[in-house]
Design a protein around this motif. Structure first.
Motif, short mmCIF file in Angstrom:
data_model
loop_
_atom_site.label_atom_id
_atom_site.label_comp_id
_atom_site.label_asym_id
_atom_site.label_seq_id
_atom_site.Cartn_x
_atom_site.Cartn_y
_atom_site.Cartn_z
N CYS A 1 -36.17 45.63 -4.65
CA CYS A 1 -36.78 44.80 -5.70
C CYS A 1 -36.36 43.35 -5.56
O CYS A 1 -37.19 42.44 -5.72
CB CYS A 1 -36.41 45.32 -7.09
N VAL A 2 -35.10 43.12 -5.26
CA VAL A 2 -34.61 41.76 -5.08
C VAL A 2 -35.25 41.14 -3.84
O VAL A 2 -35.62 39.96 -3.84
CB VAL A 2 -33.07 41.72 -5.03
N GLU A 3 -35.44 41.93 -2.77
CA GLU A 3 -36.15 41.43 -1.59
C GLU A 3 -37.58 41.03 -1.95
O GLU A 3 -38.07 39.99 -1.50
CB GLU A 3 -36.19 42.50 -0.50
N LEU A 4 -38.25 41.86 -2.75
CA LEU A 4 -39.61 41.54 -3.19
C LEU A 4 -39.62 40.26 -4.04
O LEU A 4 -40.55 39.44 -3.93
CB LEU A 4 -40.21 42.70 -3.97
N ALA A 5 -38.61 40.10 -4.87
CA ALA A 5 -38.50 38.88 -5.69
C ALA A 5 -38.35 37.66 -4.79
O ALA A 5 -38.96 36.61 -5.04
CB ALA A 5 -37.33 39.00 -6.66
N GLU A 6 -37.58 37.81 -3.73
CA GLU A 6 -37.42 36.68 -2.80
C GLU A 6 -38.74 36.41 -2.07
O GLU A 6 -39.12 35.25 -1.87
CB GLU A 6 -36.31 36.98 -1.79
N GLU A 7 -39.48 37.45 -1.71
CA GLU A 7 -40.80 37.26 -1.09
C GLU A 7 -41.72 36.50 -2.04
O GLU A 7 -42.47 35.62 -1.60
CB GLU A 7 -41.42 38.61 -0.73
N ALA A 8 -41.67 36.84 -3.32
CA ALA A 8 -42.49 36.14 -4.30
C ALA A 8 -42.12 34.66 -4.34
O ALA A 8 -43.00 33.78 -4.32
CB ALA A 8 -42.32 36.76 -5.69
N LEU A 9 -40.83 34.38 -4.38
CA LEU A 9 -40.36 32.99 -4.42
C LEU A 9 -40.82 32.23 -3.17
O LEU A 9 -41.31 31.11 -3.26
CB LEU A 9 -38.83 32.96 -4.55
N GLU A 10 -40.70 32.86 -2.01
CA GLU A 10 -41.11 32.22 -0.76
C GLU A 10 -42.62 31.99 -0.72
O GLU A 10 -43.09 31.09 -0.02
CB GLU A 10 -40.63 33.04 0.43
N ALA A 11 -43.38 32.79 -1.49
CA ALA A 11 -44.84 32.62 -1.57
C ALA A 11 -45.24 31.63 -2.66
O ALA A 11 -46.42 31.47 -2.95
CB ALA A 11 -45.50 33.97 -1.81
N GLY A 12 -44.24 31.00 -3.30
CA GLY A 12 -44.52 30.00 -4.33
C GLY A 12 -44.66 30.57 -5.72
O GLY A 12 -45.23 29.93 -6.60
#
Length: 158
Positions: free
Chosen positions: A13-24
């Motif tokens: 979930c934290v990895e997915l949150a980081e992916e979201a952040l990297e996607a803006g």
């Protein structure tokens, strides 16, 4: 009791949150796991486009309603980087999903936002149990909550 398996799903979930952040987008991620331990679906926030309802927990609830019979929903677990907002908690309750496990709490997020001088959200961040009193809820997980905190710092201090 939060198990090592729980921590593994929360780390995703934290990895997915980081992916979201990297996607803006805002850093939130969630995973739906069946009662027998299979990952069914995962998602992250999609609110940057202007629709503030595009939370991953809301998506998982809708996906479950469309794809799982009620008894399977009740045995499933929702893992999420941040405690459900009231909208997502209500969707969780209406759909009849099972346990919720989160890395960081709404209370923690509120404190972090306040420390950074960020305005509070437009909806009161109530604990899940105030929205769905019968929900089985576990969290936060300190070591993962600190990783989530770092993501929110990146978002708001950039």
């Amino acid at each position: 009791m939060i198990s090592e398996t729980d921590k593994r799903h929360l780390a995703r979930c934290v990895e997915l949150a980081e992916e979201a952040l990297e996607a803006g987008d805002e850093p939130f991620g969630s995973v739906l796991v069946s009662g027998d331990g299979a990952v069914l679906v995962e998602d992250h926030n999609h609110v940057a486009g202007g629709d503030a309802t595009q939370h991953p927990e809301f998506f998982l609830a809708r996906w479950a309603a469309e794809n799982l019979p009620p008894e399977e929903r009740a045995r499933a677990t929702v893992y999420t980087s941040g405690e459900h907002c009231p909208m997502c908690a209500a969707a969780h309750g209406w759909v009849g999903l099972g346990r919720i496990v989160y890395a960081s709490s709404s209370e923690q997020l509120g404190g972090w936002l306040e420390e950074m001088g960020v305005a509070p959200p437009p909806v009161n961040p109530l604990p899940i149990q105030e929205i769905v009193p019968s929900a089985t809820v576990e969290g936060p997980v300190p070591e993962l909550a600190e990783r989530v905190h770092a993501l929110h710092r990146r978002l708001h201090e950039a």
